[in-house]
Structures are given as C-alpha cells and as structure tokens.
Design a protein around this motif. Structure first.
Motif, PDB file in Angstrom:
ATOM      1  N   GLY A   9     101.369   1.999  36.169  1.00  0.00           N
ATOM      2  CA  GLY A   9     101.451   1.989  34.724  1.00  0.00           C
ATOM      3  C   GLY A   9     100.251   1.095  34.008  1.00  0.00           C
ATOM      4  N   GLY A  10     100.141   1.354  32.808  1.00  0.00           N
ATOM      5  CA  GLY A  10      99.116   0.806  32.079  1.00  0.00           C
ATOM      6  C   GLY A  10      98.747   1.201  30.791  1.00  0.00           C
ATOM      7  N   LEU A  11      97.663   0.958  30.267  1.00  0.00           N
ATOM      8  CA  LEU A  11      97.354   1.145  28.849  1.00  0.00           C
ATOM      9  C   LEU A  11      96.460   2.446  28.784  1.00  0.00           C
ATOM     10  CD1 LEU A  11      97.417   0.558  25.535  1.00  0.00           C
ATOM     11  CD2 LEU A  11      95.533  -1.028  26.354  1.00  0.00           C
ATOM     12  N   VAL A  12      96.608   3.412  28.051  1.00  0.00           N
ATOM     13  CA  VAL A  12      95.883   4.702  28.061  1.00  0.00           C
ATOM     14  C   VAL A  12      95.834   5.100  26.445  1.00  0.00           C
ATOM     15  CG1 VAL A  12      97.719   6.144  28.445  1.00  0.00           C
ATOM     16  CG2 VAL A  12      95.451   6.886  28.945  1.00  0.00           C
ATOM     17  N   SER A  17      95.787  10.609  30.480  1.00  0.00           N
ATOM     18  CA  SER A  17      96.536  10.673  31.883  1.00  0.00           C
ATOM     19  C   SER A  17      96.860   9.339  32.539  1.00  0.00           C
ATOM     20  CB  SER A  17      96.050  11.771  32.620  1.00  0.00           C
ATOM     21  OG  SER A  17      95.714  12.952  32.117  1.00  0.00           O
ATOM     22  N   LEU A  18      98.030   9.417  33.106  1.00  0.00           N
ATOM     23  CA  LEU A  18      98.321   8.335  34.098  1.00  0.00           C
ATOM     24  C   LEU A  18      99.197   8.968  35.402  1.00  0.00           C
ATOM     25  CD1 LEU A  18      99.632   5.105  31.925  1.00  0.00           C
ATOM     26  CD2 LEU A  18      97.447   5.315  33.417  1.00  0.00           C
ATOM     27  N   GLN A  82     102.864  12.449  37.564  1.00  0.00           N
ATOM     28  CA  GLN A  82     101.635  12.843  37.129  1.00  0.00           C
ATOM     29  C   GLN A  82     102.028  13.202  35.150  1.00  0.00           C
ATOM     30  OE1 GLN A  82      98.500  12.774  37.994  1.00  0.00           O
ATOM     31  NE2 GLN A  82      97.788  12.890  36.022  1.00  0.00           N
ATOM     32  N   MET A  83     101.293  12.270  34.610  1.00  0.00           N
ATOM     33  CA  MET A  83     101.500  12.380  33.079  1.00  0.00           C
ATOM     34  C   MET A  83     100.235  12.551  32.463  1.00  0.00           C
ATOM     35  SD  MET A  83     104.269   9.138  32.667  1.00  0.00           S
ATOM     36  CE  MET A  83     102.813   7.778  32.784  1.00  0.00           C
ATOM     37  N   ASN A  84     100.096  13.764  31.764  1.00  0.00           N
ATOM     38  CA  ASN A  84      99.003  14.306  31.077  1.00  0.00           C
ATOM     39  C   ASN A  84      99.294  14.421  29.623  1.00  0.00           C
ATOM     40  OD1 ASN A  84      97.853  14.533  33.478  1.00  0.00           O
ATOM     41  ND2 ASN A  84      98.488  16.715  33.529  1.00  0.00           N
ATOM     42  N   SER A  85      98.584  14.625  28.851  1.00  0.00           N
ATOM     43  CA  SER A  85      98.647  14.694  27.410  1.00  0.00           C
ATOM     44  C   SER A  85      99.172  13.524  26.782  1.00  0.00           C
ATOM     45  CB  SER A  85      98.706  16.125  27.067  1.00  0.00           C
ATOM     46  OG  SER A  85      97.910  17.031  27.558  1.00  0.00           O
ATOM     47  N   LEU A  86      99.193  12.212  27.177  1.00  0.00           N
ATOM     48  CA  LEU A  86     100.060  11.332  26.837  1.00  0.00           C
ATOM     49  C   LEU A  86     100.248  11.204  25.320  1.00  0.00           C
ATOM     50  CD1 LEU A  86      99.659   9.047  29.624  1.00  0.00           C
ATOM     51  CD2 LEU A  86     101.741   9.749  28.849  1.00  0.00           C
ATOM     52  N   THR A 121     101.683   2.026  28.267  1.00  0.00           N
ATOM     53  CA  THR A 121     101.529   2.074  26.809  1.00  0.00           C
ATOM     54  C   THR A 121     100.514   3.085  26.370  1.00  0.00           C
ATOM     55  OG1 THR A 121     102.084  -0.443  26.994  1.00  0.00           O
ATOM     56  CG2 THR A 121     101.008   0.529  25.027  1.00  0.00           C
ATOM     57  N   VAL A 122     101.004   3.889  25.500  1.00  0.00           N
ATOM     58  CA  VAL A 122      99.782   4.891  24.737  1.00  0.00           C
ATOM     59  C   VAL A 122      99.544   4.406  23.383  1.00  0.00           C
ATOM     60  CG1 VAL A 122      99.558   7.413  24.672  1.00  0.00           C
ATOM     61  CG2 VAL A 122     100.971   6.494  26.203  1.00  0.00           C
ATOM     62  N   SER A 123      98.171   4.261  23.403  1.00  0.00           N
ATOM     63  CA  SER A 123      97.808   3.813  22.103  1.00  0.00           C
ATOM     64  C   SER A 123      97.234   5.095  21.213  1.00  0.00           C
ATOM     65  CB  SER A 123      96.621   3.097  22.187  1.00  0.00           C
ATOM     66  OG  SER A 123      95.713   3.664  22.720  1.00  0.00           O
ATOM     67  N   SER A 124      97.372   5.152  19.874  1.00  0.00           N
ATOM     68  CA  SER A 124      97.060   6.239  18.989  1.00  0.00           C
ATOM     69  C   SER A 124      95.726   5.944  18.617  1.00  0.00           C
ATOM     70  CB  SER A 124      98.101   6.305  17.678  1.00  0.00           C
ATOM     71  OG  SER A 124      97.986   4.991  17.093  1.00  0.00           O
TER      72      SER A 124
END
Length: 124
Positions: A9-12, A17-18, A82-86, A121-124
């Motif tokens: 996990g993390g901030l992106v 992607s994460l 695999q998480m893309n286009s978050l 965490t996904v920032s805008s």
C-alpha cells in the motif's frame, strides 16, 4: 490456521498504479479461495476481487473491472492485486482474506481468515 500479511500500500496520484501482495502462512494455501476487500473511512467493508483455489476463476466488483487484476502463486503462498488507473474513490484500507469454502466470493462472511490491512491513498 492461515495467517495473512498484506503489503504494497501507499500514496499514489490519480491515474497511477499500485501492486498489493498478500503472503499466507501454512501448507494448505492452495486449498483456499482468496479475496480482497476494502474499507473506506465511515463506510462498510466492500468486496473488490476474488480468485478461486486454482486461479482459474476470478470475480471482480463492477467498480474495479478493467482496472484491477488479481493473481495467485500457490507455490509461493501469495496473492497479488495489480491496481491500475487508480481513482480517489479507491482510497481505503485493503484487506486480504482466505476462505476454505467460498460459496459467494463477494460475501464478507464467506471468508475464514483476514489480514490486518494495508492503506491505499489516491490523491486527486
């Protein structure tokens, strides 16, 4: 008994992607269906994706179809997400889960073991 430990996990930023990983203990990992759930602040835990014991069948929530991919490596006792286009709405604590007999992959109650979770965490 199965113990699950999530990582990755993390901030992106939005659009990024994460890759989450879930490491399982025990010699019977390949007997379990595996799932990922998530829980955002103030919301209930919700289903994200699941995979059956062999990896041959996968199930995705509509909100993540086409963006997230689950895979498992039974020889390594791991399952990956695999998480893309978050998107900012993907922000949540993500939990790995294992179930011996999973009739409904999207149901929280179908799973027997849970990890402690990893923050995404996904920032805008």
């Amino acid at each position: 008994q199965v113990q699950l430990v999530e990582s990755g996990g993390g901030l992106v930023q939005a659009g990024g992607s994460l890759r989450l990983s879930c490491a399982a203990s025990g010699r019977t990992f390949s007997s379990y269906a595996m799932g990922w759930f998530r829980q955002a602040p103030g919301k209930e835990r919700e289903f994200v994706v699941a995979v059956n014991w062999s990896g041959g069948n996968t199930y995705y929530a509509d909100s993540v179809k086409g963006r997230f991919t689950i895979s498992r490596a039974n020889a390594k006792n791991t399952v990956n997400l695999q998480m893309n286009s978050l998107k900012p709405e993907d922000t949540a604590v993500y939990y790995c889960a294992a179930g011996r007999t999973v009739v409904n992959p999207g149901s929280y109650g179908s799973y027997d073991y849970w990890g402690q979770g990893t923050q995404v965490t996904v920032s805008s």
